[in-house]
Design a protein around this motif. Structure first.
Motif, mmCIF file in Angstrom:
data_model
loop_
_atom_site.group_PDB
_atom_site.id
_atom_site.type_symbol
_atom_site.label_atom_id
_atom_site.label_comp_id
_atom_site.label_asym_id
_atom_site.label_seq_id
_atom_site.Cartn_x
_atom_site.Cartn_y
_atom_site.Cartn_z
ATOM 1 N N SER A 1 0.900 -1.232 0.250
ATOM 2 C CA SER A 1 -0.100 -0.036 0.070
ATOM 3 C C SER A 1 0.771 1.167 -0.274
ATOM 4 N N VAL A 2 0.400 2.347 -0.585
ATOM 5 C CA VAL A 2 0.886 3.548 -0.428
ATOM 6 C C VAL A 2 -0.169 4.722 -0.614
ATOM 7 N N ASN A 3 0.058 5.705 -0.001
ATOM 8 C CA ASN A 3 -0.683 7.047 0.088
ATOM 9 C C ASN A 3 -0.780 7.673 -1.456
ATOM 10 N N PRO A 4 -1.840 7.587 -2.325
ATOM 11 C CA PRO A 4 -1.607 8.398 -3.297
ATOM 12 C C PRO A 4 -1.266 9.821 -3.275
ATOM 13 N N HIS A 5 -1.492 10.373 -2.118
ATOM 14 C CA HIS A 5 -1.109 11.956 -1.974
ATOM 15 C C HIS A 5 0.242 12.086 -1.871
ATOM 16 N N TYR A 6 0.922 11.085 -1.757
ATOM 17 C CA TYR A 6 2.601 11.163 -1.658
ATOM 18 C C TYR A 6 3.046 11.604 -2.922
ATOM 19 N N TRP A 7 2.275 11.373 -4.059
ATOM 20 C CA TRP A 7 2.809 11.678 -5.317
ATOM 21 C C TRP A 7 3.017 13.307 -5.495
ATOM 22 N N ALA A 8 2.084 14.150 -5.084
ATOM 23 C CA ALA A 8 2.185 15.463 -4.754
ATOM 24 C C ALA A 8 3.289 15.986 -4.012
ATOM 25 N N ARG A 9 3.312 15.413 -2.867
ATOM 26 C CA ARG A 9 4.119 15.740 -1.823
ATOM 27 C C ARG A 9 5.715 15.602 -2.414
ATOM 28 N N VAL A 10 5.713 14.264 -3.242
ATOM 29 C CA VAL A 10 7.242 14.191 -3.707
ATOM 30 C C VAL A 10 7.639 14.993 -4.665
ATOM 31 N N ASP A 11 6.603 15.687 -5.482
ATOM 32 C CA ASP A 11 6.960 16.557 -6.652
ATOM 33 C C ASP A 11 7.115 17.986 -5.960
ATOM 34 N N LYS A 12 6.598 18.442 -4.968
ATOM 35 C CA LYS A 12 6.506 19.712 -4.279
ATOM 36 C C LYS A 12 7.957 19.639 -3.543
ATOM 37 N N GLN A 13 8.605 18.951 -2.671
ATOM 38 C CA GLN A 13 9.492 18.872 -2.114
ATOM 39 C C GLN A 13 10.710 18.412 -2.556
ATOM 40 N N TYR A 14 10.745 17.549 -3.870
ATOM 41 C CA TYR A 14 12.024 16.993 -4.414
ATOM 42 C C TYR A 14 12.018 17.160 -5.862
ATOM 43 N N ASN A 15 10.949 17.066 -6.590
ATOM 44 C CA ASN A 15 10.822 17.310 -7.967
ATOM 45 C C ASN A 15 11.985 16.350 -8.824
ATOM 46 N N ILE A 16 12.214 15.368 -8.517
ATOM 47 C CA ILE A 16 12.960 14.360 -8.856
ATOM 48 C C ILE A 16 12.672 13.311 -10.088
ATOM 49 N N ILE A 17 11.437 13.212 -9.925
ATOM 50 C CA ILE A 17 10.520 12.155 -10.845
ATOM 51 C C ILE A 17 9.807 13.158 -12.044
ATOM 52 N N ALA A 18 10.279 12.689 -13.239
ATOM 53 C CA ALA A 18 9.864 13.530 -14.372
ATOM 54 C C ALA A 18 8.561 12.529 -15.032
ATOM 55 N N ALA A 19 8.466 11.364 -14.765
ATOM 56 C CA ALA A 19 7.493 10.422 -15.134
ATOM 57 C C ALA A 19 7.373 9.154 -14.653
ATOM 58 N N SER A 20 6.395 8.657 -15.047
ATOM 59 C CA SER A 20 6.175 7.086 -13.979
ATOM 60 C C SER A 20 5.263 6.283 -14.943
ATOM 61 N N ALA A 21 5.652 5.076 -14.804
ATOM 62 C CA ALA A 21 5.089 3.770 -15.481
ATOM 63 C C ALA A 21 4.839 2.932 -14.604
ATOM 64 N N PHE B 1 -3.601 11.633 -8.853
ATOM 65 C CA PHE B 1 -3.144 12.445 -8.155
ATOM 66 C C PHE B 1 -1.674 12.825 -8.754
ATOM 67 N N TYR B 2 -1.297 12.428 -9.763
ATOM 68 C CA TYR B 2 0.021 12.620 -10.597
ATOM 69 C C TYR B 2 -0.235 13.627 -11.548
ATOM 70 N N LYS B 3 0.391 14.601 -11.750
ATOM 71 C CA LYS B 3 0.372 15.908 -12.586
ATOM 72 C C LYS B 3 1.373 15.525 -13.818
ATOM 73 N N LYS B 4 2.323 14.634 -13.753
ATOM 74 C CA LYS B 4 3.353 14.385 -14.788
ATOM 75 C C LYS B 4 3.054 13.268 -15.638
#
Length: 139
Positions: A74-94, A112-115
């Motif tokens: 399990s993972v909280n889907p809100h973490y996607w936005a938090r990772v982007d805001k704090q770290y911005n290292i992930i450009a895309a996901s599959a 929840f993912y904007k990229k």
């Protein structure tokens, strides 16, 4: 299919990081995660992974992420936005899913993912998509 069993493992020669909650394969343009069965991928674990990513790729890098869901977790889907805001290292996901429940969870995370994100039913599809992404191509 586990990443180690794929045709890409030998070809891409990833740097492998084994943590108590999963294994991470760091390739040139993206990394693959295979989390352990039944874990909750919480914020502390995510931060531990991000720290390793920064050590390997550098803090200004933009990479792709392939969660290869060979196990259920399990993972909280809100973490996607938090990772982007704090770290911005992930450009895309599959996200690679192997079951109906994993597909449903991936669809929720996609909202929840904007990229760029692709839902894939096999690892080859995810890696091929990553390798073709313009956002990951370097000069």
């Amino acid at each position: 299919m586990k990443f180690e069993d794929s045709e890409y493992f030998e070809h891409l020669k990833p740097h492998v990081i084994k943590m108590s909650f999963g294994t991470f394969y760091l390739c040139d343009l993206f990394f693959v995660s295979e989390l352990n069965e039944g874990i909750h991928f919480d914020w502390d674990k995510i931060q531990a992974v991000i720290s390793e990513l920064f050590k390997y790729y550098g803090e200004d890098s933009r990479i792709g992420y392939i969660p290869n869901r060979v196990n259920s977790y399990s993972v909280n889907p809100h973490y996607w936005a938090r990772v982007d805001k704090q770290y911005n290292i992930i450009a895309a996901s599959a996200i690679v899913y192997y079951s109906y429940s994993n597909a449903i969870n991936a669809e929720i995370e996609e909202r929840f993912y904007k990229k760029p994100m692709k839902l894939c039913n096999n690892l080859n599809e995810a890696i091929s998509w990553m390798l073709d992404l313009e956002v990951l191509k370097r000069n």
